[in-house]
Design a protein around this motif. Structure first.
Motif, PDB file in Angstrom:
ATOM      1  N   ALA A  90       0.812  -1.220   0.000  1.00 37.87           N
ATOM      2  CA  ALA A  90       0.000   0.000   0.000  1.00 37.87           C
ATOM      3  C   ALA A  90       0.845   1.269   0.000  1.00 37.87           C
ATOM      4  N   GLU A  91       2.121   1.142   0.325  1.00 36.88           N
ATOM      5  CA  GLU A  91       3.013   2.303   0.276  1.00 36.88           C
ATOM      6  C   GLU A  91       3.373   2.687  -1.153  1.00 36.88           C
ATOM      7  N   PHE A 125      -1.069   2.649  -4.930  1.00 37.66           N
ATOM      8  CA  PHE A 125      -2.037   3.464  -4.191  1.00 37.66           C
ATOM      9  C   PHE A 125      -3.033   4.175  -5.094  1.00 37.66           C
ATOM     10  N   ARG A 126      -3.324   3.579  -6.248  1.00 43.73           N
ATOM     11  CA  ARG A 126      -4.285   4.232  -7.149  1.00 43.73           C
ATOM     12  C   ARG A 126      -5.649   4.409  -6.482  1.00 43.73           C
ATOM     13  N   ASP A 127      -6.034   3.462  -5.629  1.00 42.08           N
ATOM     14  CA  ASP A 127      -7.330   3.573  -4.952  1.00 42.08           C
ATOM     15  C   ASP A 127      -7.295   4.602  -3.820  1.00 42.08           C
ATOM     16  N   ARG A 128      -6.122   4.886  -3.338  1.00 44.55           N
ATOM     17  CA  ARG A 128      -5.972   5.872  -2.263  1.00 44.55           C
ATOM     18  C   ARG A 128      -6.269   7.283  -2.782  1.00 44.55           C
ATOM     19  N   TYR A 129      -6.009   7.506  -4.060  1.00 43.05           N
ATOM     20  CA  TYR A 129      -6.197   8.825  -4.662  1.00 43.05           C
ATOM     21  C   TYR A 129      -7.166   8.700  -5.834  1.00 43.05           C
ATOM     22  N   ARG A 186      -6.968  10.408  -9.379  1.00 42.76           N
ATOM     23  CA  ARG A 186      -5.855  10.083 -10.272  1.00 42.76           C
ATOM     24  C   ARG A 186      -6.240  10.167 -11.745  1.00 42.76           C
ATOM     25  N   GLU A 193       1.544  12.263   0.615  1.00 44.03           N
ATOM     26  CA  GLU A 193       2.097  11.029   0.030  1.00 44.03           C
ATOM     27  C   GLU A 193       2.295   9.987   1.128  1.00 44.03           C
ATOM     28  N   THR A 194       2.618   8.775   0.728  1.00 43.92           N
ATOM     29  CA  THR A 194       2.767   7.699   1.706  1.00 43.92           C
ATOM     30  C   THR A 194       4.034   7.889   2.541  1.00 43.92           C
ATOM     31  N   ASN A 244      -0.542  15.238  -3.134  1.00 43.28           N
ATOM     32  CA  ASN A 244      -0.275  13.805  -3.140  1.00 43.28           C
ATOM     33  C   ASN A 244       0.578  13.442  -4.346  1.00 43.28           C
TER      34      ASN A 244
END
Length: 280
Positions: free
Chosen positions: A7-8, A11-15, A18, A215-216, A247
């Motif tokens: 996940a670090e 991370f397309r789903d985190r943002y 995108r 960011e991570t 991000n």
């Protein structure tokens, strides 16, 4: 079993923004390329992707060389033409570098391509009668990694580097080994170490690492570690710049702001306003 670091880096789903950001990249870049001021797809090697785009500026102004990201396995220079806009307004020349991708080639080969591209860019400027006052090597994500990897061993034919400015870069590839990012890269432990700029001697220039606060943790750690390395090597002017709220994807859109922090940093490096080491 999922690697704890997946996940670090994936991370397309985190943002979720995108896709919209990429669409903005493409639209802004197409507009700039359509203006007709660029020398497009200039070859520097035999591979079809060994090409660079040159947006010529004024002689006596700076040069900005940008390397695109995409985890060494996707994207192209065309998507990122828009990054040239703020520097062109200041009269600087801008070059965007393409390079072959994984799995066709390994990261070590990509690093060699970046060095060859830089030599070709300076040759093209010379042939166009443009003498840059100084130059900055920059790139985003994997492009920041490639820029940082190429910087310590630049071709002798190019002028001393004014500054290295990676944006959201990767500098320690060992944490990628157990993640899905490595499926096409196929790195082992030795390959990851030998391709990590944190393992290289610091280049003879200042490094200003730019990263977004959103960011991570791994991206934040790696940028901080890279700056620590350059400061420990007395590369004066080296610094970490964290952009609030940005991000991994939004950070390049900052270049489209009227008072862009990123373009301001690059401009200061080019003008000598940031303290830099003696490259003699």
């Amino acid at each position: 079993m999922t690697n704890r670091l997946e996940a670090e880096f994936v991370f397309r789903d985190r943002y979720p923004e995108r896709s919209e950001i990429y669409e903005r990249f493409d639209t802004e870049s197409a507009t700039l390329r359509a203006a007709g001021a660029a020398q497009l797809d200039r070859p520097y090697g035999a591979h079809p992707r060994a090409r660079f785009d040159l947006f010529p500026g004024q002689s006596g102004k700076g040069l900005v060389v940008f390397v695109h990201g995409g985890y060494w396995q996707s994207h192209n220079k065309e998507r990122y033409s828009f990054v040239a806009a703020p520097f062109l307004r200041d009269g600087s020349s801008v070059a965007l570098v393409g390079y072959p991708l994984a799995p066709e080639v390994g990261i070590a080969t990509m690093i060699i391509h970046i060095g060859a591209a830089i030599a070709a860019i300076f040759d093209a400027l010379h042939r166009s009668g443009i003498a840059p006052s100084g130059w900055v090597l920059t790139g985003h994500s994997a492009g920041g990694h490639l820029a940082a990897s190429a910087a310590p061993a630049l071709p002798a034919s190019v002028m001393p580097l004014s500054g290295l400015v990676p944006i959201s870069g990767l500098f320690d590839l060992s944490p990628l080994l157990g993640t899905s990012v490595n499926h096409l890269l196929k790195m082992d432990t030795d390959m990851a170490k030998s391709a990590s700029p944190l393992e290289y001697p610091a280049a003879e220039t200042q490094l200003i690492a730019i990263v977004g606060s959103a960011e991570t943790k791994e991206y934040l750690r790696q940028s901080s570690a890279m700056v620590d390395k350059y400061q420990a090597a007395d590369r004066h002017g080296s610094a970490l710049v964290t952009l609030p709220g940005e991000n991994h994807y939004s950070i390049l859109l900052e270049l489209l702001q009227p008072r862009s922090i990123i373009s301001g940093i690059v401009s200061k490096v080019l003008s000598g306003a940031c303290e830099k080491v003696n490259n003699a």
